[in-house]
Design an enzyme around this catalytic site. Structure first.
Site, PDB file in Angstrom:
ATOM      1  N   ASP A  86       0.902  -1.173   0.062  1.00  0.00           N
ATOM      2  CA  ASP A  86      -0.085   0.142  -0.051  1.00  0.00           C
ATOM      3  C   ASP A  86       0.913   1.088  -0.020  1.00  0.00           C
ATOM      4  O   ASP A  86       1.783   1.847   0.800  1.00  0.00           O
ATOM      5  CB  ASP A  86      -0.808  -0.007   1.187  1.00  0.00           C
ATOM      6  CG  ASP A  86      -2.036   0.986   1.419  1.00  0.00           C
ATOM      7  OD1 ASP A  86      -1.703   2.204   0.543  1.00  0.00           O
ATOM      8  OD2 ASP A  86      -2.837   0.962   1.901  1.00  0.00           O
ATOM      9  N   HIS A  87       0.853   2.170  -1.097  1.00  0.00           N
ATOM     10  CA  HIS A  87       1.883   3.258  -1.326  1.00  0.00           C
ATOM     11  C   HIS A  87       1.479   4.183  -0.435  1.00  0.00           C
ATOM     12  O   HIS A  87       2.302   5.268  -0.075  1.00  0.00           O
ATOM     13  CB  HIS A  87       1.813   3.721  -2.628  1.00  0.00           C
ATOM     14  CG  HIS A  87       3.203   4.110  -3.311  1.00  0.00           C
ATOM     15  ND1 HIS A  87       4.268   4.764  -2.186  1.00  0.00           N
ATOM     16  CD2 HIS A  87       3.753   4.184  -4.385  1.00  0.00           C
ATOM     17  CE1 HIS A  87       5.193   4.747  -2.737  1.00  0.00           C
ATOM     18  NE2 HIS A  87       4.888   4.463  -4.220  1.00  0.00           N
ATOM     19  N   ARG A  88       0.351   4.169   0.266  1.00  0.00           N
ATOM     20  CA  ARG A  88       0.035   5.236   1.507  1.00  0.00           C
ATOM     21  C   ARG A  88       0.944   5.225   2.635  1.00  0.00           C
ATOM     22  O   ARG A  88       1.276   6.138   3.106  1.00  0.00           O
ATOM     23  CB  ARG A  88      -1.444   5.291   2.031  1.00  0.00           C
ATOM     24  CG  ARG A  88      -2.540   5.419   0.725  1.00  0.00           C
ATOM     25  CD  ARG A  88      -3.912   5.361   1.304  1.00  0.00           C
ATOM     26  NE  ARG A  88      -4.165   4.007   1.879  1.00  0.00           N
ATOM     27  CZ  ARG A  88      -5.263   3.560   2.181  1.00  0.00           C
ATOM     28  NH1 ARG A  88      -6.499   4.270   2.496  1.00  0.00           N
ATOM     29  NH2 ARG A  88      -5.380   2.261   2.696  1.00  0.00           N
TER      30      ARG A  88
END
Length: 449
Positions: A420-422
Site C-alpha cells: 500500500d503506497h499510502r
C-alpha cells in the site's frame, strides 16, 4: 409447566449479518444436552458448529439446510422443562403464559454477540404432528404472529432424506426433493437423483427478474454468490480501489536454502516436522518486518493515523473447496522455525477441512500467498484489507544461473511484493523485499539481523 426457549442464530464473534444453514443435527423429539452441537452454518469466513446452551427436548426445527438466515433468526425451539405440562410451544411463545418481550429476549441469547434482528423462518413440521385443530382453550394468536405455513410436501410429516450438499444442489437446479425417490440405501436422495431429475425438468424460477432461468441441457450453470466467495469479492474490490497498490519483483537463487532444508530434516529438533520452503519464507518475513515495520502497519482512515504493530499475525492464503481463506498464525514473529513449520501444517490442514474458526481469520498484519504450489512463478497479489503488504511466493525451479562467473543449474525462486503506497514508499518496499530475498538466498544472513 413447560418452559420453551428459542435457539437463535447469533453473531459468532466476527460481525456477520447472515449465514447459510449447512446441517441441522436434531429433529423434533430429540433430547439435547448443554453444549451439544445442533446446527452447522456457513458464514462469510468459515463453517461454524453451533452448540446449544440448554438441555431439553427439541420441539420445533425452524430452519432448513440451504436456507440463508439473518442474525437473530430462530433456528430451533427447545422445551427445557419436558416434565412440565403439555402446553404447545406456540402457547408458550404467543399465548397468555408467554414471558414479557424483554424477558423473553434476554432468555433467548444463545451466544456472545447476540443480534436483535428478527427474521421470518419457514418451519419444519414435527414428525408425528396431528392435523387436528388447536385446543379451544388456547387463545388465538394474532395473524401477524402466526408461523409461516409448512411446504405442501412436508405437511403430512414427510421430510425428503438428502444430505445438505444434495439439498443445496436441488435448490440451485430448482428440483423439488419431495417429488423424488432416493436410490441410495434407506431411500436417501443422491446427487445423481437430483441431476437426473433436472435434465428433463421445466426451467426453474429465475433468481432475479433480469436473470434467465436455467434450461435443461444448457451448457451454463448459475451459482449464487454467497459465503466465502461473496466475502472475498467484496474484500478484494474494496482493497483494489482503496489502497494504491504497487508490486515489485525479485528473482533469487535459493539453492543454499534447499540444501539447508535437507540437512535440517535429519536434525532431532525437526523430527516429525513437515519442513516446507514456505516455512523458510514465513521465518524470513517475520525477521524482515523488524527492519521495515512499515509493511506491518495499518492505515486508519477514520482516525487519520498509521497504526504500527509490534507483533506479526501472519496470514497464509489457502485454497479450499469453499474458496480462498486467509487464516492467521498469531505472534508468528515469536516462533522458531520448527514451531512455524508445525503451525503452517496445522493451519493448512484445518483450512482445507473447512474447520478454521472465524476468529482465526481476522486481524492479520501481513500475508503470504504461495502461488508456487500450483507451479506458478509469481503474480501481483491484492493486499488483504487492513494490511499494508502481501508477498507472493513462487515455484522453485531448476534454471540456469551465473555463479562465480560460470553458468550453472540452480534452484531459482521468484518473489513479488504488493504494498500500500499510502504506508510504504518504494524505498521501504524494496528494502523489505530485498531482505526477504537475502534470507532465502543465504540463510546464514539471519545471524546478522
Amino acid at each position: 409447566m413447560p418452559e420453551y426457549k428459542q435457539f437463535l442464530l447469533a453473531d459468532t464473534a466476527e460481525g456477520l449479518t447472515e449465514a447459510e444453514i449447512l446441517n441441522v443435527r436434531v429433529q423434533p423429539g430429540d433430547e439435547v444436552t448443554v453444549n451439544q452441537i445442533v446446527v452447522e452454518v456457513e458464514t462469510a469466513k468459515a463453517a461454524v458448529e453451533l452448540p446449544i446452551p440448554w438441555a431439553g427436548v427439541i420441539t420445533e426445527v425452524l430452519a432448513e439446510p440451504g436456507a440463508t438466515v439473518e442474525v437473530g433468526a430462530p433456528l430451533l425451539t427447545v422445551d427445557v422443562d419436558p416434565a412440565g405440562s403439555s402446553a404447545s410451544p406456540a402457547q408458550a411463545v404467543n399465548g397468555s403464559s408467554a414471558p414479557a418481550p424483554a424477558a423473553a429476549e434476554e432468555e433467548m441469547k444463545p451466544l456472545v454477540g447476540y443480534g436483535s434482528k428478527t427474521t421470518e423462518a419457514r418451519r419444519r413440521p414435527r414428525r408425528a404432528a396431528p392435523s387436528a385443530a388447536p385446543p379451544a382453550a388456547t387463545p388465538a394468536a394474532p395473524p401477524a404472529a402466526a408461523p409461516a405455513p409448512a411446504p405442501a410436501a412436508a405437511r403430512g410429516g414427510y421430510v425428503p432424506l438428502a444430505k445438505p450438499p444434495v439439498r443445496k444442489l436441488a435448490k440451485d437446479l430448482g428440483v423439488d426433493l419431495s417429488t423424488l425417490t432416493g436410490s441410495a440405501d434407506g431411500g436417501i436422495i443422491t446427487r445423481e437423483d437430483v441431476e437426473r431429475a433436472a435434465r428433463p425438468a421445466a426451467p426453474a424460477a429465475p433468481a432475479a427478474p433480469a436473470a434467465p432461468a436455467p434450461v435443461a441441457g444448457s451448457r451454463e450453470r448459475r451459482v449464487p454468490v454467497k459465503g466465502v466467495r461473496k466475502a472475498t469479492a467484496q474484500a478484494m474490490v474494496s482493497s483494489a480501489f482503496t489502497a494504491p497498490h504497487v508490486t515489485e519483483f525479485l528473482t533469487i537463487d535459493v539453492t543454499p536454502m534447499m540444501e539447508l532444508r535437507e540437512r535440517l530434516k535429519k536434525h532431532p529438533d525437526f523430527a516429525g516436522v513437515k519442513l516446507t520452503p514456505l516455512a523458510f519464507a514465513a521465518k524470513a518475513v517475520c525477521m524482515a518486518v523488524k527492519r521495515t515495520p512499515d509493511v506491518n502497519a495499518t492505515w486508519d482512515e477514520a482516525a487519520g493515523e498509521i497504526v504500527y504493530k509490534d507483533y506479526v499475525h501472519l496470514g497464509i492464503a489457502a485454497a479450499t473447496p469453499r474458496g480462498l481463506v486467509v487464516p492467521k498464525i498469531r505472534d508468528a514473529d515469536a516462533m522458531s522455525l520448527p514451531e512455524l513449520a508445525r503451525a503452517l501444517d496445522e493451519l493448512t490442514t484445518t483450512a482445507r477441512e473447512g474447520k478454521t474458526p472465524p476468529a482465526e481469520m481476522v486481524n492479520g498484519t501481513i500475508t503470504i500467498t504461495n502461488v508456487g504450489v500450483f507451479g506458478v512463478d509469481t503474480g501481483t497479489p491484492i493486499i488483504n484489507p487492513g494490511e499494508a503488504a502481501i508477498l507472493a511466493f513462487g515455484a522453485i525451479k531448476d534454471a540456469p544461473w551465473v555463479v562465480d562467473g560460470q553458468l550453472a543449474v540452480r534452484k531459482v525462486l521468484q518473489l513479488s511484493l504488493s504494498f500500500d503506497h499510502r504506508l510504504v514508499d518504494g524505498q521501504q518496499g524494496s528494502q523489505f523485499l530485498a531482505d526477504v530475498g537475502a534470507l532465502l538466498a543465504d540463510p546464514a544472513m539471519a545471524i546478522t539481523y
